[in-house]
Design a protein around this motif. Structure first.
Motif, mmCIF file in Angstrom:
data_model
loop_
_atom_site.group_PDB
_atom_site.id
_atom_site.type_symbol
_atom_site.label_atom_id
_atom_site.label_comp_id
_atom_site.label_asym_id
_atom_site.label_seq_id
_atom_site.Cartn_x
_atom_site.Cartn_y
_atom_site.Cartn_z
ATOM 1 N N ASN A 165 0.827 -1.208 0.000
ATOM 2 C CA ASN A 165 0.000 0.000 0.000
ATOM 3 C C ASN A 165 0.864 1.263 0.000
ATOM 4 O OD1 ASN A 165 -2.732 1.242 0.349
ATOM 5 N ND2 ASN A 165 -1.800 1.991 2.241
ATOM 6 N N GLN A 246 -3.795 4.715 -0.321
ATOM 7 C CA GLN A 246 -4.512 4.175 -1.485
ATOM 8 C C GLN A 246 -5.810 3.500 -1.069
ATOM 9 O OE1 GLN A 246 -2.171 1.287 -3.584
ATOM 10 N NE2 GLN A 246 -3.896 0.461 -4.741
ATOM 11 N N ARG A 250 -9.534 4.755 -2.493
ATOM 12 C CA ARG A 250 -9.779 3.886 -3.650
ATOM 13 C C ARG A 250 -11.160 4.105 -4.247
ATOM 14 N NH1 ARG A 250 -12.410 -0.938 -4.226
ATOM 15 N NH2 ARG A 250 -11.685 -2.324 -5.892
ATOM 16 N N ASP A 251 -12.185 4.071 -3.415
ATOM 17 C CA ASP A 251 -13.553 4.219 -3.930
ATOM 18 C C ASP A 251 -13.786 5.615 -4.500
ATOM 19 O OD1 ASP A 251 -14.121 1.613 -3.285
ATOM 20 O OD2 ASP A 251 -15.145 2.095 -1.403
ATOM 21 N N ARG A 254 -12.189 5.699 -7.959
ATOM 22 C CA ARG A 254 -12.964 4.911 -8.933
ATOM 23 C C ARG A 254 -14.252 5.627 -9.328
ATOM 24 N NH1 ARG A 254 -11.602 -0.693 -9.107
ATOM 25 N NH2 ARG A 254 -13.776 -1.285 -9.416
ATOM 26 N N ARG A 264 1.509 6.851 -9.495
ATOM 27 C CA ARG A 264 1.282 6.002 -8.316
ATOM 28 C C ARG A 264 2.593 5.641 -7.597
ATOM 29 N NH1 ARG A 264 -3.120 2.646 -7.194
ATOM 30 N NH2 ARG A 264 -4.211 4.376 -8.221
ATOM 31 N N THR A 301 -5.918 -3.576 -3.395
ATOM 32 C CA THR A 301 -4.697 -2.833 -3.724
ATOM 33 C C THR A 301 -4.092 -3.255 -5.045
ATOM 34 O OG1 THR A 301 -3.409 -4.424 -2.409
ATOM 35 C CG2 THR A 301 -4.096 -2.389 -1.319
#
Length: 303
Positions: A165, A246, A250-251, A254, A264, A301
């Protein structure tokens, strides 16, 4: 062709070494001295070697016996561990599970995973503590904690959950539309950086692993909180730039609520781990939870 070695013969051999004689080993194993001696002789025939040098007064290991002894012990230890693993597998997973976890990760990532885990083991009683402060495992009577970063206390037991991560620099589309996007770490001096604090310490030194090496910049902004979930919500609202795990964003990435600003691989490594006070805390329940989370978080991840 050598015969297969019998486990009970191995046990007699190792017990004889430790006890010092066939008669003493026989007493420990509750068999006759003749059976003990016969078991070792059968093992010697299977291996094609002499394990002991025998005399009327003394029994000592041969050179081959010395070389074979650690392997025999290893086989018996592995057998014992396998039996214990099977026994643990038969144990019903039940009882209280006291966990501490970061606020943002806990509410938005771990909570649905823990609901899934409890649905599979309905006799678990979850006791969850959401906090970005360092937990006291002893006074808080915790079974485990889930934490980012490296441990300062080397006496604790740490088990990886998401070792790969990283932190991600991001901001909402609305913020970028108003202020533009930084292209280098140094550009952050021109941006409103949303920071969080732990106790009296404000995390305002952000490290980036650029192709030119690690660059550390001290950032500033008009908002600071000791709740990492609040800091993320500020970023989603378009109030500034945030440097978050991360897993935490994440959501949002996205769904397009946040946009990633740097490559990244520039992000600071931020491993997630399960922490316990000592090895005795690694009960079958804790070990099964760790295996479950390790599998689920690897999926989160990897995309």
């Amino acid at each position: 062709m050598k015969k297969l070695v019998r486990m009970d013969d191995l046990q007699v051999f190792v017990t004889t070494v430790e006890a010092g004689s066939f008669s003493a080993a026989a007493r420990q194993l509750d068999i006759s001295p003749a059976l003990a001696s016969g078991a070792v002789q059968r093992l010697e025939r299977s291996l094609g070697i002499r394990l002991f040098v025998r005399s009327t007064r003394k029994l000592r290991l041969s050179d081959d016996g010395q070389r074979y002894l650690p392997h025999a012990r290893q086989v018996l230890d592995a057998l014992t561990e396998g039996e214990m693993a099977l026994e643990h597998g038969r144990e019903e997973i039940a009882g209280p599970l006291r966990l501490s976890m970061p606020s943002d990760l806990g509410r938005n990532v771990l909570l649905p995973l823990l609901d899934e885990f409890q649905a599979a083991h309905p006799r678990i009683e979850l006791q969850l503590r959401f906090s970005d402060q360092i937990a006291d495992f002893f006074s808080d009577r915790l079974d485990a904690g889930i934490r980012y970063g490296q441990l300062a206390d080397s006496s604790l037991v740490s088990l990886p959950l998401a070792p790969g991560n990283r932190r991600i620099l991001c901001a909402a589309p609305a913020y970028i539309a108003r202020h533009g996007a930084p292209s280098t770490p140094e550009d952050l001096g021109q941006h409103n950086c949303l920071r969080y604090m732990m106790g009296e310490l404000t995390h305002e030194r952000w490290n980036f692993h650029t192709p030119q090496g690690v660059k550390a910049v001290v950032v500033a902004g008009d908002r600071t909180s000791d709740d990492a979930d609040v800091v993320r919500r500020w970023a989603v609202a378009g109030l500034g730039v945030v440097y978050k795990s991360q897993l935490d964003v994440r959501d949002d990435l996205r769904a397009g609520r946040l946009l990633e600003l740097f490559p990244r691989e520039w992000g600071q490594p931020t491993p997630l781990q399960m922490v316990c006070a000592h090895r005795q805390s690694l009960t079958p329940l804790v070990q099964q939870l760790r295996a479950f989370l390790l599998q689920r978080l690897e999926r989160l991840t990897s995309d």
